[in-house]
Design a protein around this motif. Structure first.
Motif: not given
Lengths: 490, 265
Positions: A26-28, A23-24, A30-31, A33, A184
């Motif tokens: 992906l979040k870094s 999840a982290r 900006g969603g 992939s 990240d």
């Protein structure tokens, strides 16, 4: 916390780390992939890997080291006591462990409290009776020293497992946090996972290699010990095998030659059966049989390889032996006096080896390129001429390799010999007499009431070493030949 | 292309060596050869050309019944060599193959010595009366395979140790050692470099003196260089068969023309 719970918790940390790391990352990004260096799965796997691998490595080392450490501490605390005659520190330690285990059981069953177990003294309680009540039988009553040792032992083990649990959990959490922090978009998780897989594969391979080396050393040290007690020349050149059964006190003849002879004789007869039958069936299956016949017959032959050798042993004892006696026994030719004989074991072992020879030879014959067959048929050769003059010579090194592997299998076989060939060590040319092999004698020297310091028991290691060297030599020779064969078509 | 000037090449007419009539070949459900009829002449090099999978190799393998070794293959029709039906039950395919030699696409020397490779055929057919007789056969065959000079000093070295071109010439020598009347060659140069190819082609031209040679090739230049007659196969049909010069310069069928000009393949 018990060990299985600890493992489960570490795995749970890893699973959580997987989800969070993924999840982290992906979040870094900006969603998206596609902006990640690696697939999201790799970030998750990376975190899980960091949680599991160091934690389990520490756990493993701890589990191996703790008993050694505790033992030495307990021994040190008992150093002031004197050991009774005919006993040793090792025996005292095993008493200590037994009492400690007994106390564990007693606490578990509620026969006493944890505190009671810690403060117990021999003056107040009859510990032998107490432990007997919870199902732990002791050989003698417990001396104060042993009880003290057992209590130290329990205490150290208890502290050890608490520290271990804490340490493993901290490492698992720390590893997961470390990898999580690094998850990240730019982090090359895929490459790290790739390295992790490499480490996994390397460690699997080294377990196999290290175990072999370990076995070799165990054999080697005990063999050296044996040769200290028994002259090597008598072992290698002695023609008489007559260990004394008293266990102690010399007068044993431990010559390896009768056993070596029995081993070779039985293996020779086994190969005499297995090689022609196996080879011819391989030729039939690979060159003549229709695909339908092949698809049925090949698995059927390979089933032979799956039969446990003890079943073959029964077959030798109950079927082949009596049949041979009725053919060659004293009612007819008088060559054979009992069902157990070299011939019995050899024949049955030969049957056992057929699938080894046939399956390997079949693969090797199939590996001969079709172009060879075409070339030969194109010159007007018949099928059997082609097989004899082109295919078999081309496949010969591989077939020899298969035969040598079967031979090393025959030399190492035990069960069929025990049941089929008898237990008498004998140097004789008559294949209808009972003989025995190295492996069967290793079993008989180590089973029963063996004192492991006597030459009668240690000889088993020397025999094992002899066998090991023999089969190792055969295997290396077989591998060498198989490798040479491989070079031919590449 | 210089090689195309063979129109003027002098082609004498020879006797018919192989006569095929209405040959059909099925591989399981696949109809690989459809109604092929062809007369192949003695002492002539006949080339089979055509795109991959057109059945030229399959047809070649019918001539020495090599297709018998493939379970699912069925051959019908009539193939005669010297007026003898080779699919007649009285004919032993093993004997037939001694008479119709074959050279394969990939050089396939046996893992034996050079000498034993060549002596293989004569030995199984009992062609040599004694050792010196066999030596003669081996030398003669190797000379005919144009490789004698290169290997005469190492006859007992393994045949697999030779270079690709030498291996292929060894295989040709091995095939001629059984004194065949017909020599079938299935793309004999496809695994060879240009120099080795030139050597083998030269050899094929010399072999024409004694044998009827049938060669399958993917190279149209090669067909033009070595053959007197050419047959063009397409999708299992024999499209056109005639003088090589005529096929390459003045084909009658539009498909032949498309193929040799490179439009179908």
């Amino acid at each position: 916390m018990s060990l299985s719970w600890l493992i489960l918790v570490v795995l749970a940390i890893a699973a959580m780390g997987y989800v969070m790391g993924r999840a982290r990352a992906l979040k870094s990004a900006g969603g998206d992939s596609r902006a990640l260096h690696s697939l999201p799965v790799y970030y998750g796997t990376n975190v899980a890997m960091w949680a599991i691998v160091p934690a389990f490595a520490v756990l493993l080392v701890w589990l191996l080291a703790q008993p050694i450490f505790v033992n030495s501490r307990v021994l040190a605390s008992l150093s002031d006591i004197t050991v009774a005659d005919g006993s040793s520190m090792g025996l005292v330690m095993s008493d200590v462990r037994r009492v400690a285990d007994g106390l564990d059981v007693a606490v578990q069953q509620g026969a006493m409290t944890v505190d009671a177990a810690r403060t117990l003294t021999t003056e107040d309680t009859d510990i032998r009776e107490l432990l007997g009540g919870v199902g732990v039988a002791l050989g003698s009553s417990v001396s104060p020293d042993v009880l003290r040792g057992a209590q130290t032992y329990r205490q150290l083990t208890g502290i050890g497992s608490v520290v271990m649990t804490a340490l493993v959990l901290i490492i698992a959490l720390g590893g997961a946090a470390f990898a999580y922090a690094r998850s990240d978009a730019d982090f090359r998780a895929r490459n790290v996972v790739e390295k992790g897989i490499l480490v996994l594969l390397v460690s699997a391979a080294s377990i196999a290699v290290l175990t072999t080396i370990g076995i070799l050393f165990a054999l080697l040290f005990n063999t050296i010990e044996f040769f200290r007690l028994y002259p090597a020349a008598d072992f290698f050149f002695g023609t008489k095998w007559a260990p004394s059964f008293s266990g102690r006190g010399g007068a044993s003849d431990l010559g390896v030659l009768p056993l070596l002879w029995g081993t070779f004789y039985i293996s020779f007869i086994a190969l005499l059966v297995a090689v022609p039958v196996g080879l011819f069936s391989a030729i039939y299956l690979s060159e003549y049989a229709s695909p339908r016949v092949r698809s049925i017959a090949k698995p059927l032959i390979e089933i032979l390889a799956g039969i446990p050798t003890i079943v073959y042993g029964l077959f030798a004892l109950l079927t082949v032996g009596p049949i041979l006696v009725s053919m060659f026994g004293k009612d007819t030719l008088g060559w054979m006096s009992g069902g157990t004989a070299v011939m019995t074991a050899g024949l049955v072992m030969g049957i056992m080896l057929i699938p080894f020879v046939s399956s390997l030879s079949d693969d090797i014959i199939n590996a001969v390129p079709q172009a060879m067959r075409d070339g030969s048929y194109g010159l007007g050769a018949t099928q059997s001429e082609t097989i004899r003059q082109v295919i078999l010579p081309a496949a010969l090194p591989g077939i020899v390799g298969a035969i040598l592997l079967a031979a090393s299998r025959a030399i190492g076989e035990t069960m069929i010999v025990v049941l089929g060939a008898g237990a008498a060590a004998r140097l004789s040319l008559n294949p209808f007499e009972a003989m025995t092999t190295i492996t069967a004698k290793i079993v008989s020297q180590l089973t029963g009431d063996a004192d492991f310091a006597s030459p009668e028991a240690l000889v088993a290691f020397a025999l094992g070493m002899t066998l090991f060297v023999l089969t190792l030599g055969l295997n290396i020779f077989a591998l060498y030949i198989v490798r040479k064969y491989r070079e031919q078509y590449d | 292309m210089n090689d195309m000037r063979i129109v003027e090449r002098d082609v004498e007419t020879n006797d018919v060596k192989i006569a095929a009539k209405d040959v059909q070949v099925h591989y399981g459900d696949t109809h690989a050869i459809k109604d092929v009829s062809v007369d192949i002449e003695d002492k002539t090099v006949t080339a089979f050309i055509g795109p991959s999978g057109c059945g030229k190799s399959t047809f070649l393998r019918c001539i020495n019944r090599m297709n018998d070794t493939i379970d699912v293959c069925r051959v019908t029709g009539d193939i005669r060599i010297d007026d003898q039906d080779i699919y007649d039950p009285k004919v032993d395919p093993v004997q037939l193959r001694a008479k119709v030699g074959m050279v394969f696409q990939k050089p396939n020397p046996f893992p034996k010595s050079i000498y034993d490779n060549v002596a293989y055929g004569p030995r199984i057919h009992g062609l040599a009366k004694n050792k010196s007789d066999l030596d003669d056969i081996v030398e003669r065959s190797l000379r005919r395979g144009a490789i004698w000079e290169e290997v005469k000093d190492r006859l007992h070295a393994p045949g697999t140790g030779l270079s690709g071109g030498q291996q292929q010439r060894l295989c040709i020598a091995r095939a001629v050692a059984t004194e065949p009347e017909v020599l079938l060659m299935d793309e004999p140069c496809s695994a060879l470099d240009p120099i080795a190819t030139a050597q083998v082609e030269e050899l094929i031209d010399e072999l024409r003196e004694n044998y009827s040679v049938v060669i399958v090739t993917h190279s149209m230049q090669q067909a033009a260089r070595v053959s007197q007659k050419t047959a063009f196969f397409h999708l299992g049909n024999l499209v056109e068969y005639g003088e090589t010069g005529q096929i390459f310069t003045n084909p009658t069928d539009p498909r032949t023309e498309s193929y040799i000009t490179g439009r179908i393949g």
